[in-house]
Every structure is written in C-alpha cells, then in structure tokens.
Write a protein that holds these residues in place. Structure first.
Motif, short mmCIF file in Angstrom:
data_model
loop_
_atom_site.label_atom_id
_atom_site.label_comp_id
_atom_site.label_asym_id
_atom_site.label_seq_id
_atom_site.Cartn_x
_atom_site.Cartn_y
_atom_site.Cartn_z
N ASP A 237 0.80 -1.17 -0.05
CA ASP A 237 0.10 -0.29 0.04
C ASP A 237 0.75 1.26 0.12
OD1 ASP A 237 -2.20 -1.53 -0.05
OD2 ASP A 237 -2.91 -0.90 2.05
N LEU A 302 -6.93 3.59 -0.33
CA LEU A 302 -6.25 4.10 -1.49
C LEU A 302 -7.08 4.55 -2.60
CD1 LEU A 302 -4.21 0.68 -2.15
CD2 LEU A 302 -3.10 2.60 -1.08
N ARG A 307 -4.68 2.59 -6.31
CA ARG A 307 -5.06 0.82 -6.30
C ARG A 307 -4.34 0.49 -7.80
NH1 ARG A 307 -10.02 2.75 -4.56
NH2 ARG A 307 -11.18 2.96 -6.64
N ARG A 310 -0.83 -0.36 -7.03
CA ARG A 310 -0.75 -1.46 -6.32
C ARG A 310 -0.74 -2.48 -7.19
NH1 ARG A 310 -2.18 -5.25 -2.90
NH2 ARG A 310 -1.52 -5.18 -0.60
#
Length: 321
Positions: A237, A302, A307, A310
């Motif tokens: 994250d 997020l 996202r 990630r």
C-alpha cells in the motif's frame, strides 16, 4: 471342522509420546500400536520436519540481512556470537553465503567454523537445519567439512543458539578468497571451485545509510534490492501511494520495477543507470526511507490511481522462497 482359535499376542507396554524413540520409517512403531513408524508416531515427526516455516529468520538480529545473504548476495561473511559463548578450541564462528564444494559447514584446521547459508536444506525450517549443522561443526575434527542431514524435528533453531544482543554486521566481498587462509596454496579442487565462484559473482555493495539494502552491478544496468521488515500488505500500500504520487524512484533514470517475496519479507527492486554507483544511491535511499515512513503511517484508503499502482506492483512480484 474345528474352528481356529484366535491368536493372541502378548501385550506390549504402551509408551507415551515423549518416550517413543525414532526408528526407520518402515519399522514397527516402538509405541506398540502394531503399525509402521511412518504411519504412527513418525507421521508427526515427518510433518514437523517438512512443514515450511515462512519466516525462518524472524527474531534474529538483522533478519533482513539474513534474507539478503540467503537469496541475493553472492559473497559475504558475518561473525556470529553464540548465546553460550565459543566452545574451547573454537576461536570464531563465521556465517558465509556459500562455501567451497557447497559444503554446509567447515571446521578449519585452526578450529574456527564456517557455516554456509545458501545450501539446500532438507526440511522446511532453514533455521533448524542451520542450527543442527552448526552444532555438528562445533564438534567436528579440525580440518573437516560437515555433511548435510535432516535435523531432528525437536532440535534447536538458530534463535536458540545465537546471542540475541549480538551484532549482525555483514561484510560483502568481491570474491570468495575468504574460503581459505592462503588461496595461492589451496587444494586443486578447492582452487577450481574458487575460480568458478569468483567468475559467477555479481559485484555487490551493502548500503550504509539504510538497513538491508544492496546495490549490484549487471552488464546492462545496476539494481538496488532492499529487504524491508514491514508487513507485506502494508508495504505494498505504501509503495503504491508513493508510486502514484511520483515518489517511488531514487532519482533521475531510476525506477521501482517490482519486488521479490523471500522468507516472509518483501524485497523492492529498483533499476538504476549503469553509471550510478552504490555511493550515489546512499542519499536518495535515505530520502526514500523518510517518504516511505510517512506513507506507511497513512491510514487512508487507496485512491483509484493508487489501487492501479498497487495492482502493477503486485503483478510484478516474484516469490523466491
């Protein structure tokens, strides 16, 4: 026709779990059950020996460096401090990435011990296998290598043998001359193994400003591989937050390209220009550590961009162990 009378066997004394000795897998279990050992008390012992320990170096000083020396660093040594002190006749115990002839350990002529870290281990617990090898090396005759074997399931781990307050300070070498006191007069098979190992070693440098970060040089580009102690999900994250904000690089021409997963820890990897040396990376790495600490402390969800970042990092993650 008379019926056969059922045969009776003399009862055998039943042993408690702690009293059952180890025997061959196909032999009758000593507990008296009538089953083979592998199907009786040997089942638990086998499971204990093969069950994978996800973080075998957890609790040891320098866990990140243990992982790096096991998976990433070609040639390095670390002086180890034993909890009970050095036995008589053993002047030192040194952890090494690899040893000549891939020996698990070596008791040198002067009584000192070299313990290899990058060997294949026969069980699912590297720490227990290393501890078993170390104990046997401490008792071996000077001038002899120690062979591999499966460690007893109830044997000690490195966490039981090493001083928890002892420093863990890896020394990275350019080659494997540390194998022998006098490389020029080494035995022919050792000299040949030394030559092969030196030819394959990738130049590597440990950064001094941050923990467990290693710069390495390859023909096309350089890399920084940094073993981090944070929980994987939290770290991913944080890296995603920095990546989405344009703060995941280590300067011009550098790029966070993904990560390894090794022995329960995550190892982010950066591509670096060939001209960028380990000294050049020291300051950018320290600055990145500060940005990462801030991102790790964030409790916000997020964003969409984060996202996506990630997801990209997760897709480029490789599991080494």
């Amino acid at each position: 026709m008379a019926k056969k009378r059922p045969q009776t066997k003399a009862g055998r004394p039943q042993l408690t779990d702690g009293e059952v000795p180890v025997v061959g897998a196909r032999e009758p279990c000593p507990c008296g059950s009538g089953r083979r050992y592998k199907a009786c008390h040997g089942r638990a012992a086998s499971h204990a020996a093969t069950e994978l320990v996800q973080r075998p170096f957890e609790g040891l000083p320098g866990e990140g460096d243990w992982v790096a020396l096991r998976e990433l660093v070609p040639a390095a040594t670390v002086e180890l401090a034993l909890k009970a002190g050095l036995p008589e006749g053993v002047p030192s115990v040194t952890l090494a990435t690899v040893l000549p002839m891939a020996w698990p350990a070596l008791r040198r002529d002067d009584g000192s011990v070299l313990l290899g870290l990058q060997n294949d281990t026969p069980s699912g617990d590297i720490s227990r296998d290393l501890a078993d090898t170390l104990r046997r090396a401490l008792e071996a005759d000077p001038g002899t290598p120690v062979q591999a074997r499966r460690a007893p399931a109830d044997g000690p781990r490195m966490q039981d043998l090493l001083d928890p307050e002892g420093a863990f300070e890896p020394v990275v070498h350019s080659g494997f001359e540390f194998w022998v006191p006098d490389p020029q007069n080494a035995a022919p098979e050792v000299a040949a193994s030394l030559e092969r190992a030196n030819a394959a070693a990738i130049p590597t440098v440990k950064l001094t400003g941050v923990d467990a970060a290693y710069w390495c040089e390859t023909p096309d580009k350089n890399h920084l591989r940094w073993v981090m102690p944070y929980p994987e999900e939290q770290l991913l994250d944080a890296l995603a937050r920095l990546h989405a904000a344009g703060g995941s690089s280590l300067g011009e021409g550098t790029r966070l390209v993904g990560s390894f997963r090794a022995h329960g820890l995550t190892v982010p990897v950066w591509d670096l220009p060939s001209a960028l040396t380990a000294d050049d990376v020291e300051k950018p790495a320290a600055e990145f550590a500060e940005r990462l600490a801030t991102a790790l402390a964030s409790g916000e969800a997020l964003t969409a961009d984060e996202r996506r970042a990630r997801g990209g990092l997760t897709n480029r993650q490789v599991t080494l162990s």
